[in-house]
Design an enzyme around this catalytic site. Sequence first.
Site, PDB file in Angstrom:
ATOM      1  N   SER A  58       0.766  -1.219   0.062  1.00  0.00           N
ATOM      2  CA  SER A  58      -0.047  -0.112  -0.023  1.00  0.00           C
ATOM      3  C   SER A  58       0.773   1.303   0.090  1.00  0.00           C
ATOM      4  CB  SER A  58      -0.934   0.036   1.165  1.00  0.00           C
ATOM      5  OG  SER A  58      -1.441   1.326   1.324  1.00  0.00           O
TER       6      SER A  58
ATOM      7  N   TYR B 299      -2.578   0.122  11.074  1.00  0.00           N
ATOM      8  CA  TYR B 299      -2.850  -0.375   9.593  1.00  0.00           C
ATOM      9  C   TYR B 299      -1.784  -0.043   8.635  1.00  0.00           C
ATOM     10  CZ  TYR B 299      -4.302  -0.847   4.666  1.00  0.00           C
ATOM     11  OH  TYR B 299      -4.127  -1.089   3.306  1.00  0.00           O
TER      12      TYR B 299
END
Length: 223
Positions: free
Chosen positions: A135, A147
């Site tokens: 990501s 996250y």
Amino acid sequence: MAKTLFITGASSGIGAATARAAAEAGWNVALCARSADKLEKLAGEIGDSALAIPCDVTKRDAVTDALSLTAEKFGGIDAVFANAGTGVEKAGVENGDPEAWHDMIHINILAVLYTAHAAIPHLKKTKGHFVVTGSKAGRDNMKGSVYSATKWFVHGFGENLAEEMREWGGRATVIAPGMVNTPFFDEAKPDKIQPEDVASAVVFALSQPRTAAVREIYIMPND
């Protein structure tokens, strides 16, 4: 003989789009996710080159069995796309939910490790390829984001795994998108990266000649 790609998180979003793109490019695809109904529907759309395997990727034995079923069905495994992942509702550390962190870490970190551990014996036979969904959050510092920290792990692990796999001719690639229009978000993001854009990047990485190892593909929205 067609090559075979095993995909986790295959029931929707990036995983489903990659299954379609890979099948269109001539690959067999094994579809792994918890949603049996969605997997069966997707496999039915793709046809005989698809195998649906309901599987909880946080369970090591389930991942090992799914890979074995794939190899038995198609005669081997040439690539694995560890795509399953999740986020949390409560942002930050102080206000975060430790139980949610526990679940997220099992999916975003441990499931990737389980998948790689179980896949390597298969991939060694084919000098294969391990692809994992990272990501933009794994490249940036994001205030209090647990996250993001899990994706930093993915990026570091991807490079470390690539160094291990190159010893026997294998390759590893991290696909690092920014915001993607997937069910990960509650609202549609039509102006952001589309799942098909990420799928195209995966197929590109898999299609490179043996002399080239694409270690990372970083994708951002263009609008």
